[in-house]
Each structure stands twice: as C-alpha cells, then as structure tokens.
Design an enzyme around this catalytic site. Structure first.
Site, PDB file in Angstrom:
ATOM      1  N   ILE A 237       8.569 -18.460  -4.257  1.00 24.60           N
ATOM      2  CA  ILE A 237       8.381 -17.109  -4.556  1.00 24.60           C
ATOM      3  C   ILE A 237       7.415 -16.856  -5.769  1.00 24.60           C
ATOM      4  O   ILE A 237       7.006 -15.973  -6.195  1.00 24.60           O
ATOM      5  CB  ILE A 237       9.496 -16.176  -4.538  1.00 24.60           C
ATOM      6  CG1 ILE A 237      10.476 -16.862  -5.621  1.00 24.60           C
ATOM      7  CG2 ILE A 237      10.304 -16.178  -3.133  1.00 24.60           C
ATOM      8  CD1 ILE A 237      11.725 -15.975  -5.695  1.00 24.60           C
ATOM      9  N   GLY A 238       7.264 -18.099  -6.547  1.00 28.09           N
ATOM     10  CA  GLY A 238       6.460 -17.895  -7.803  1.00 28.09           C
ATOM     11  C   GLY A 238       6.225 -19.174  -8.429  1.00 28.09           C
ATOM     12  O   GLY A 238       7.218 -20.241  -8.247  1.00 28.09           O
ATOM     13  N   GLY A 240       5.375 -20.578 -12.703  1.00 26.88           N
ATOM     14  CA  GLY A 240       4.933 -20.355 -13.892  1.00 26.88           C
ATOM     15  C   GLY A 240       4.566 -21.569 -14.584  1.00 26.88           C
ATOM     16  O   GLY A 240       4.635 -22.609 -14.138  1.00 26.88           O
ATOM     17  N   GLY A 241       4.576 -21.372 -16.198  1.00 29.57           N
ATOM     18  CA  GLY A 241       4.300 -22.632 -16.879  1.00 29.57           C
ATOM     19  C   GLY A 241       5.341 -23.838 -16.918  1.00 29.57           C
ATOM     20  O   GLY A 241       5.053 -24.810 -17.279  1.00 29.57           O
ATOM     21  N   GLY A 243       8.065 -24.060 -14.404  1.00 24.69           N
ATOM     22  CA  GLY A 243       8.836 -24.505 -13.525  1.00 24.69           C
ATOM     23  C   GLY A 243       8.282 -23.513 -12.321  1.00 24.69           C
ATOM     24  O   GLY A 243       7.646 -22.479 -11.981  1.00 24.69           O
ATOM     25  N   VAL A 245       9.555 -21.199  -8.837  1.00 22.49           N
ATOM     26  CA  VAL A 245      10.963 -20.264  -8.657  1.00 22.49           C
ATOM     27  C   VAL A 245      11.274 -20.499  -6.830  1.00 22.49           C
ATOM     28  O   VAL A 245       9.915 -20.269  -6.175  1.00 22.49           O
ATOM     29  CB  VAL A 245      10.708 -18.892  -9.061  1.00 22.49           C
ATOM     30  CG1 VAL A 245      12.108 -18.174  -8.705  1.00 22.49           C
ATOM     31  CG2 VAL A 245      10.595 -19.152 -10.682  1.00 22.49           C
ATOM     32  N   LYS A 259      15.126 -22.145 -10.249  1.00 22.90           N
ATOM     33  CA  LYS A 259      13.718 -22.366 -10.967  1.00 22.90           C
ATOM     34  C   LYS A 259      13.763 -23.932 -11.189  1.00 22.90           C
ATOM     35  O   LYS A 259      14.698 -24.453 -11.994  1.00 22.90           O
ATOM     36  CB  LYS A 259      13.668 -21.529 -12.192  1.00 22.90           C
ATOM     37  CG  LYS A 259      12.040 -22.046 -12.838  1.00 22.90           C
ATOM     38  CD  LYS A 259      11.875 -21.082 -14.115  1.00 22.90           C
ATOM     39  CE  LYS A 259      12.664 -21.561 -15.436  1.00 22.90           C
ATOM     40  NZ  LYS A 259      12.181 -20.842 -16.465  1.00 22.90           N
ATOM     41  N   ASP A 359       7.064 -15.057 -24.725  1.00 21.48           N
ATOM     42  CA  ASP A 359       6.103 -15.000 -23.351  1.00 21.48           C
ATOM     43  C   ASP A 359       6.388 -13.658 -22.475  1.00 21.48           C
ATOM     44  O   ASP A 359       6.485 -14.018 -21.467  1.00 21.48           O
ATOM     45  CB  ASP A 359       6.240 -16.126 -22.614  1.00 21.48           C
ATOM     46  CG  ASP A 359       5.113 -16.574 -21.804  1.00 21.48           C
ATOM     47  OD1 ASP A 359       4.095 -16.021 -21.827  1.00 21.48           O
ATOM     48  OD2 ASP A 359       5.609 -17.277 -20.552  1.00 21.48           O
TER      49      ASP A 359
END
Length: 532
Positions: A237-238, A240-241, A243, A245, A259, A359
């Site tokens: 579902i997403g 990031g820098g 990991g 998710v 994550k 962040d």
C-alpha cells in the site's frame, strides 16, 4: 579500571552479550546509559555498588530474569529506566530505599505482583517531574496487581503510564477503586471456597484450551510473512525511503500495517539502525495523532514493524485523488492541520529529550476514517539532546526539508516546523507549494517593497485548492489564520519561525475577524497581517 569515570554513554549501538560486572568498580560513575543495544541475560548485581549513580538507563535491550534487589542500594539514584526488556519477577521491596528517585520507567516488561511503597516519590509531584525532568512514573505493560502507591506521582500519572497490567486499582483515571474490589472479594470469599473445589477440574480443562488457543494466536502472529504472501506486491500500500508498507489481515479480522525494511545486497540489514530507532521511539511515545506500534521482528532476512492500520492511507494519496480530495472539505483539512500540530507539539515539548521527526511530509501523515491525522515513519527521528551540537548528515525529503539543513546540517525543532509549514500549505493548496515557497523565500530576504510587488497580485483564493468551493464566512477566518501560520513557518530565518507549542496555543484561541472580504485578500495582506 576507569576509577574516575563519571559518565558512560554507550546508547544506540550494536553491543551484545551480558553487561560486564566490572562496571560495579567504577565507583565515581554518575550516569550509566546502555539503552538501545542487544544486551542479554540479567542486570548485574554489582551495579548496586555504584553509590554515586544519579541516572541509570538500561532500556530497549533483551535483559531477562529479575530486578536485582541491590539496585535499592543506589541512594543517590534520581532516574531509573529499565523499560522495554524481558524482566520478570516482582519489583524488589528494596526500591523503598531509593530515597532520591524522582523518575521511574519499568514499562514493557513481565514484572508481576504489587508495587512497593517508594518513599522518595512521596515528595516528587507529577508536575515537578513533568516540568523539571520531563519524566514520569511509567509502569505500563506488565503483570502488576494490587493498589498503586497512595502518592501524587501515581495519582496524577496518565492512564497510559498505568495501563495493561493484571489488576491494578486506585483512585485515578482508568483504574477501578480498590475498596470496591476488596468489598467484592470479602463478600464472595466464603462462597468461592466451595465453588473453587467444584470448578478446579473444569478450570484445568479450560486452561488447557486457552493454552492451545494462545499458542495458535502466537503462531498466527509469527506468520505475518505468510499473511503478506511472502511480501507480495498485491498487499503493498506504499513505499518510503526506509521500507515498503503492506496491509495485512491477521487473526481473521484484525487489520494492521507491516513495514518491511529495505535491504542492501552487501549488508544483512542496511537500515537496522533506523529500524531500532523507530522501534524505541514509537514504543516510548503515545499520542492520538501518532501511529501506535504493536510489535516488531528484528530478523536478518525479514525485519519489519507492525503498527496500526490507518484506513485512508497517506495524506498525499488523499490529495492526489480527485474524489477523495473533494471529500476533504475545509473543516476536515483544518482538522488535519490541528492533528499534525498536536503530534509535533507533543514530540517537541512533552518528550524528554525532545524528539525531532526530521521527515514530515504528506506521505508520512496518514488519515483515519474520521480524517484525523496520524504522524508516522520515525526512521529518521533524532533525540535532541541538551548540551549537544546535534550536527548530522542530511536526512529527510527534498522539497519538505528546511533550507538551512542543506548547508548547516544542524538539527533543531525548527526543522520540523518548516516541514509542517510545507505540508500545511499542501493541505490548503491541494498540491505541493514548491513554486510559491521559492517565490516567498527569495523575496523574504529582499526589501519589503519587493515582497509587496510580488505578492500584491496573488489572491489567496487563487492559491487555495480549486477542486472545492471557497470557504464560507464562518470558516474563512480559520483558513486565513492557518495560512498565516504556515507562511510564518516557511520564513527563511529559523529564528523567526514559531515553535510548535506557540502554534498549538494559537490554534486554541479565538480566530481574529477579517476586516476585508475574503475574495480580496492577497498573500501580501497575510504576510503583513493587514487582513485581520
């Protein structure tokens, strides 16, 4: 053999094995911090020999067995943190001899039995702990039972500091009154003797069933990897820098977010430090606008965090969806901003030392079904230690990070303040305010006439998200006030940016009335405060 050593701080390293008994020979030690490592076995009895010790922090390790009674000999000890370990047994009665203790954290262990009467805490009010030390009594997530000590430090403690124990009682919020429990026990004591004799065989059978069910649940929790289909992209579902998710359903109906940290082909786990940091930070902070951590797995192949699933996903996802953005009306957007303020104000002003997220982006703010904001992703978080330079390598997301980080690399609370300003403008504009920030930043350092000439033609209504209708009269004042706060946070001089605590106070006050029609207000009016 360092007989004159006064401070030993080895926190947040990769130290393992047992804590050396020889530390007990450092007779002049004032502070011992071994937190956030991988120490195992037990707490050495010899630490009780450090008669000059004022602060002891062994939190976030894998220490087991009981708490040595020798710790009660530390008459000068003011702060004791042994949270987030696997300590078992009872709290030693010798703790009543900790005459200088003003802050105690034994949360997230397996301690059982009653709480001893800690005499020093009789004279340490919760307000004093909060205002002077930034610490409080925290005995949560154990197996403690019985009455809490009848002292102010416990009566004024938040329920979060007492929760998830076996049977605590006392005259404080969230706990049952002890006299009700005792009267109930007294009235039923005779009858229970007969009932117990009858129910013993039945309870034995039930116990066996519960053990089997408990083992089943534990196995299901350990099978999170299977629940994600070996981290199949269908569950993603997403990303990031630090990991990726995944949305996971466990125990048939419990939805959580998992994550999984990225790995490097050369390292076992390239971001293990970020992983440990997020675990320790999230485990120690509790706020309605910050994601809750449920568990973690520090495995070499698959290291992941398990935390609450926030239903609507990231703020960026909502803003980039035409349908969802239209549903995010002005009052909901203002509520999102208030949620971010609540979370950051808590991190900066209610945690000791303060926590800098570093962040804050629209990807790291998630919305639940009620459009309540939840700040997430603490992989880059940094504790802002007093008397420390706090210099660091760049960490964050370009476009959201404060400009001064590019050339100073110094971490302060204002790093989050600037990022909050960017995200707030993004909430109000429906898109990243990159061009607007560049214009304002370049001219904020010039003469005031330059600001006027640039912004006098820019109407606020043209800056706002065009996908939803203009705010009505009753919300227009709030929108102007929020924009004014956001632009103040984007000031190129960090010293001119407001603190999150001040922003929180401003949002709690009555909105100033507008002195000119909303459709005529320009950015110049807001920057010069001539619109209200």
């Amino acid at each position: 053999m360092l007989s004159s050593l006064q401070v030993l701080d080895l926190a947040s390293n990769n130290l393992s094995g047992s804590i050396p008994k020889q530390l007990g020979e450092c007779s002049n030690l004032l502070l011992l911090n071994l937190s956030s490592n991988k120490f195992t076995k037990s707490i050495p009895n010899e630490i009780g020999s450090l008669q000059s010790l004022h602060g002891l922090d062994l939190s976030c390790n894998f220490l087991a067995q009981g708490i040595p009674w020798q710790l009660g000999q530390l008459r000068m000890l003011e702060t004791l943190d042994i949270s987030h370990n696997m300590l078992s047994g009872v709290i030693p009665s010798s703790f009543k001899d900790l005459l200088s203790l003003s802050a105690l954290d034994i949360s997230y262990n397996e301690l059982r039995g009653p709480i001893p009467d800690i005499k020093a805490l009789h004279n340490a009010s919760y307000e004093a702990l909060r205002d002077n030390m930034g610490l409080s009594v925290d005995i949560s997530y154990n197996e403690l039972r019985g009455p809490i000590p009848d002292i102010k430090a416990f009566h004024n403690a938040l329920y979060e500091a007492l929760r998830d124990n076996m049977g605590l009682c006392g005259n404080t919020s969230g706990l049952k009154l002890c006299n009700l429990i005792e009267s109930s026990r007294t009235s039923k004591q005779k009858g229970n003797r007969v009932v117990i004799l009858i129910l013993l065989p039945v309870l034995g059978s039930l116990l066996l069933v519960f053990v089997v069910i408990g083992a089943f649940f534990i196995l299901r929790q350990r099978n999170i990897i299977e629940a994600t289909g070996e981290f199949n992209s269908n569950y993603c579902i997403g990303e990031g820098g630090y990991g990726t998710v995944y949305k996971v359903v466990i125990l048939t109906e419990w939805v959580v977010a998992v994550k999984k940290l990225h790995r490097s082909p050369t390292d076992k786990l390239s971001d293990f430090k970020a992983f440990e940091k997020e675990v320790c930070v999230l485990a120690n902070i509790r706020h309605r606008n910050i994601v809750k951590l449920y568990g973690f797995c520090p495995h070499g192949k698959h290291s992941f965090l398990v935390y609450e699933f926030v239903e609507r996903g990231s703020l960026r996802k909502v803003l980039t969806s035409e349908e969802q953005a239209i549903g995010l009306d002005w009052m909901k957007r203002l509520n999102v901003v208030k949620g971010m303020v609540g979370a950051l104000s808590y991190l900066h002003h209610s945690c000791s030392p303060p926590i800098i997220h570093r962040d804050i982006t629209s990807n790291n703010v998630h919305l639940d079904l009620e459009y309540e904001a939840h700040v997430s992703d603490f992989g880059t978080a940094r504790l802002l230690m007093p008397d420390s330079s706090n210099w660091t390598a760049f960490s964050g997301t370009f476009g959201y990070s404060a400009p001064e980080l590019a050339y100073t690399m110094k971490v302060t609370e204002k790093c989050d303040v600037y990022s909050f300003g960017v995200v707030t403008m993004e909430v109000m504009m429906g898109r990243h305010p990159g061009d607007l920030i560049s214009t304002l930043s370049s001219h904020a350092s010039s003469s005031s006439s330059s600001i006027s000439s640039i912004s006098q033609q820019t109407l606020l209504k043209d800056v706002l998200d065009q996908r939803i209708s203009l705010p009505r009269k009753d919300t227009a004042e709030v929108v102007v006030h929020i924009i004014k706060i956001a632009l103040a946070c984007l000031h190129p001089n960090p010293h001119s940016q407001p603190a999150m605590g001040k922003i929180s106070s401003e949002l709690a006050t009555k909105w100033p009335p507008l002195i000119k029609p909303f459709c005529t207000i320009t950015l110049k009016d807001i920057l010069s405060h001539t619109c209200s």
